[in-house]
Scaffold this motif. Structure first.
Motif, mmCIF file in Angstrom:
data_model
loop_
_atom_site.group_PDB
_atom_site.id
_atom_site.type_symbol
_atom_site.label_atom_id
_atom_site.label_comp_id
_atom_site.label_asym_id
_atom_site.label_seq_id
_atom_site.Cartn_x
_atom_site.Cartn_y
_atom_site.Cartn_z
ATOM 1 N N THR A 165 8.742 -9.476 -0.742
ATOM 2 C CA THR A 165 10.201 -9.533 -0.697
ATOM 3 C C THR A 165 10.727 -8.844 0.559
ATOM 4 O OG1 THR A 165 10.298 -9.579 -3.107
ATOM 5 C CG2 THR A 165 12.319 -8.922 -1.944
ATOM 6 N N GLY A 166 10.148 -7.707 0.868
ATOM 7 C CA GLY A 166 10.570 -6.983 2.072
ATOM 8 C C GLY A 166 10.359 -7.801 3.330
ATOM 9 N N VAL A 167 9.235 -8.464 3.424
ATOM 10 C CA VAL A 167 8.959 -9.302 4.591
ATOM 11 C C VAL A 167 9.938 -10.473 4.656
ATOM 12 C CG1 VAL A 167 7.265 -10.881 5.609
ATOM 13 C CG2 VAL A 167 6.569 -8.588 4.900
ATOM 14 N N ALA A 168 10.266 -11.060 3.511
ATOM 15 C CA ALA A 168 11.242 -12.159 3.490
ATOM 16 C C ALA A 168 12.611 -11.670 3.953
ATOM 17 C CB ALA A 168 11.327 -12.759 2.090
ATOM 18 N N VAL A 169 13.015 -10.501 3.508
ATOM 19 C CA VAL A 169 14.293 -9.920 3.926
ATOM 20 C C VAL A 169 14.277 -9.655 5.431
ATOM 21 C CG1 VAL A 169 15.664 -7.786 3.768
ATOM 22 C CG2 VAL A 169 14.947 -8.995 1.688
ATOM 23 N N PHE A 170 13.184 -9.100 5.929
ATOM 24 C CA PHE A 170 13.061 -8.847 7.365
ATOM 25 C C PHE A 170 13.174 -10.154 8.141
ATOM 26 C CE2 PHE A 170 10.584 -8.801 11.223
ATOM 27 C CZ PHE A 170 11.146 -7.731 11.898
ATOM 28 N N ASP A 219 0.832 -1.213 0.000
ATOM 29 C CA ASP A 219 0.000 0.000 0.000
ATOM 30 C C ASP A 219 0.863 1.258 0.000
ATOM 31 O OD1 ASP A 219 -2.324 -1.519 0.026
ATOM 32 O OD2 ASP A 219 -2.666 -1.271 2.195
ATOM 33 N N ALA A 220 1.916 1.258 0.827
ATOM 34 C CA ALA A 220 2.804 2.423 0.897
ATOM 35 C C ALA A 220 3.520 2.639 -0.438
ATOM 36 C CB ALA A 220 3.814 2.246 2.028
ATOM 37 N N LEU A 221 3.867 1.559 -1.095
ATOM 38 C CA LEU A 221 4.518 1.679 -2.408
ATOM 39 C C LEU A 221 3.534 2.160 -3.466
ATOM 40 C CD1 LEU A 221 6.711 -1.528 -2.275
ATOM 41 C CD2 LEU A 221 7.531 0.847 -2.228
ATOM 42 N N ARG A 222 2.305 1.653 -3.426
ATOM 43 C CA ARG A 222 1.292 2.129 -4.378
ATOM 44 C C ARG A 222 1.052 3.628 -4.200
ATOM 45 N NH1 ARG A 222 -0.659 -3.066 -3.664
ATOM 46 N NH2 ARG A 222 -1.969 -2.525 -1.892
ATOM 47 N N ALA A 223 1.121 4.096 -2.965
ATOM 48 C CA ALA A 223 0.962 5.533 -2.712
ATOM 49 C C ALA A 223 2.104 6.336 -3.347
ATOM 50 C CB ALA A 223 0.907 5.799 -1.201
ATOM 51 N N ARG A 224 3.213 5.684 -3.606
ATOM 52 C CA ARG A 224 4.349 6.315 -4.284
ATOM 53 C C ARG A 224 4.254 6.163 -5.801
ATOM 54 N NH1 ARG A 224 9.137 7.130 -1.050
ATOM 55 N NH2 ARG A 224 10.367 6.802 -2.940
ATOM 56 N N GLY A 225 3.187 5.513 -6.291
ATOM 57 C CA GLY A 225 2.987 5.355 -7.724
ATOM 58 C C GLY A 225 3.462 4.036 -8.295
ATOM 59 N N VAL A 226 3.808 3.080 -7.445
ATOM 60 C CA VAL A 226 4.272 1.777 -7.904
ATOM 61 C C VAL A 226 3.059 0.963 -8.353
ATOM 62 C CG1 VAL A 226 5.478 -0.338 -7.194
ATOM 63 C CG2 VAL A 226 6.249 1.898 -6.352
ATOM 64 N N THR A 227 3.227 0.182 -9.418
ATOM 65 C CA THR A 227 2.118 -0.621 -9.926
ATOM 66 C C THR A 227 1.707 -1.683 -8.911
ATOM 67 O OG1 THR A 227 3.532 -2.294 -10.962
ATOM 68 C CG2 THR A 227 2.947 -0.344 -12.305
ATOM 69 N N GLU A 228 0.509 -2.173 -9.080
ATOM 70 C CA GLU A 228 -0.049 -3.191 -8.179
ATOM 71 C C GLU A 228 0.849 -4.419 -8.068
ATOM 72 O OE1 GLU A 228 -2.570 -4.908 -5.527
ATOM 73 O OE2 GLU A 228 -2.954 -2.933 -6.397
ATOM 74 N N ALA A 229 1.229 -4.983 -9.197
ATOM 75 C CA ALA A 229 2.030 -6.214 -9.193
ATOM 76 C C ALA A 229 3.403 -5.977 -8.564
ATOM 77 C CB ALA A 229 2.179 -6.761 -10.608
ATOM 78 N N ALA A 230 4.055 -4.893 -8.944
ATOM 79 C CA ALA A 230 5.387 -4.599 -8.393
ATOM 80 C C ALA A 230 5.301 -4.333 -6.896
ATOM 81 C CB ALA A 230 6.007 -3.407 -9.118
ATOM 82 N N ALA A 231 4.273 -3.613 -6.466
ATOM 83 C CA ALA A 231 4.110 -3.315 -5.039
ATOM 84 C C ALA A 231 3.898 -4.603 -4.236
ATOM 85 C CB ALA A 231 2.946 -2.347 -4.834
ATOM 86 N N ALA A 232 3.081 -5.499 -4.759
ATOM 87 C CA ALA A 232 2.829 -6.764 -4.063
ATOM 88 C C ALA A 232 4.105 -7.599 -3.974
ATOM 89 C CB ALA A 232 1.724 -7.553 -4.770
#
Length: 186
Positions: free
Chosen positions: A149-154, A131-144
Motif C-alpha cells: 500500500t505504501g508503495v502504491a501511495v508513493f 520488514d521495518a513494520l515487522r520490527a515494530r511488532g506488526v504481523t506478517e500479513a499486515a506488514a506485507a
C-alpha cells in the motif's frame, strides 16, 4: 579529456538521461554517455555497473530514508500514518530533483526491461517497509499489505508530482495520495 571536473557520477547521470531522451535507451552506449559527460568509459564503470544502473542509483538512499522514518515514528501512531511518514520521507529525498525525475521516468516507461527493473526496485522497497513494520511488532500479513500500500501511495503521489507542473512538492503529493486512499476506504 579536459581538465578534471568534480561530480563525475552526477555528470554521467545527467548525460545518460539527456541521451536516453534524445536517442532512446537502446541507441545510447556507455561510450556516448561518457563522452557527453567528459569522462572515459573506465570512469563510467567506476560509478555504474551498466547503463541501466544510472537510472536506479538512488534506490538504497530512498529505501534508507523510508525505513528510518518508519523506525522513528511514534509507537502509538496508526500504521497507515507510519507508512505515510516513510513515503513522505522518500519524497523529501527526491523533491529537489523534479526535472531529473521526469527524465528518468520517461526513460523507464519507454523501455520494457527498465519497467521490469523499476517494478523489482518497488517490490524491494515494499519488502523493506514490511520488514521495518515487522520490527515494530506488526504481523506478517499486515506488514506485507501495508508495504504494498505504501508503495502504491508513493507511486501515485510521484506520478502526480512529475505529471502536473502546478503540483506541490513531492511529500505533499504523497500526502494527497494517502488522503485519497483514506477517502476511498472510509
Amino acid at each position: 579529456m579536459g581538465r578534471w571536473e568534480p561530480d563525475a557520477a552526477g555528470r554521467l547521470a545527467t548525460a545518460a538521461l539527456e541521451l536516453y531522451a534524445e536517442r532512446g535507451f537502446d541507441d545510447t552506449t556507455v561510450l556516448d554517455i561518457a563522452q557527453r559527460a567528459g569522462v572515459t568509459e573506465r570512469t563510467f564503470f567506476r560509478h555504474f555497473a551498466d547503463k541501466r544502473e544510472v537510472l536506479f542509483q538512488g534506490s538504497a538512499q530512498l529505501q534508507d530514508a523510508v525505513v528510518a522514518a518508519i523506525g522513528s515514528a511514534p509507537s502509538g501512531a496508526p500504521l497507515i500514518e507510519v507508512v505515510g511518514a516513510g513515503m513522505r520521507a522518500a519524497g523529501e529525498v527526491l523533491d529537489d530533483r523534479r526535472d531529473y525525475a521526469r527524465l528518468r521516468y520517461a526513460a523507464i516507461v519507454a523501455h520494457p526491461s527498465l519497467q521490469e527493473r523499476e517494478l523489482l526496485k518497488m517490490s524491494t522497497l515494499a519488502g523493506a517497509v514490511a520488514d521495518a513494520l515487522r520490527a515494530r511488532g506488526v504481523t506478517e500479513a499486515a506488514a506485507a499489505l501495508l508495504g504494498e500500500t505504501g508503495v502504491a501511495v508513493f507511486k501515485l503521489g510521484f506520478e502526480r508530482w512529475i505529471g502536473d507542473p502546478s503540483a506541490p512538492n513531492l511529500p505533499d503529493c504523497i500526502a494527497q495520495a494517502l488522503a485519497d486512499l483514506r477517502t476511498l476506504t472510509a
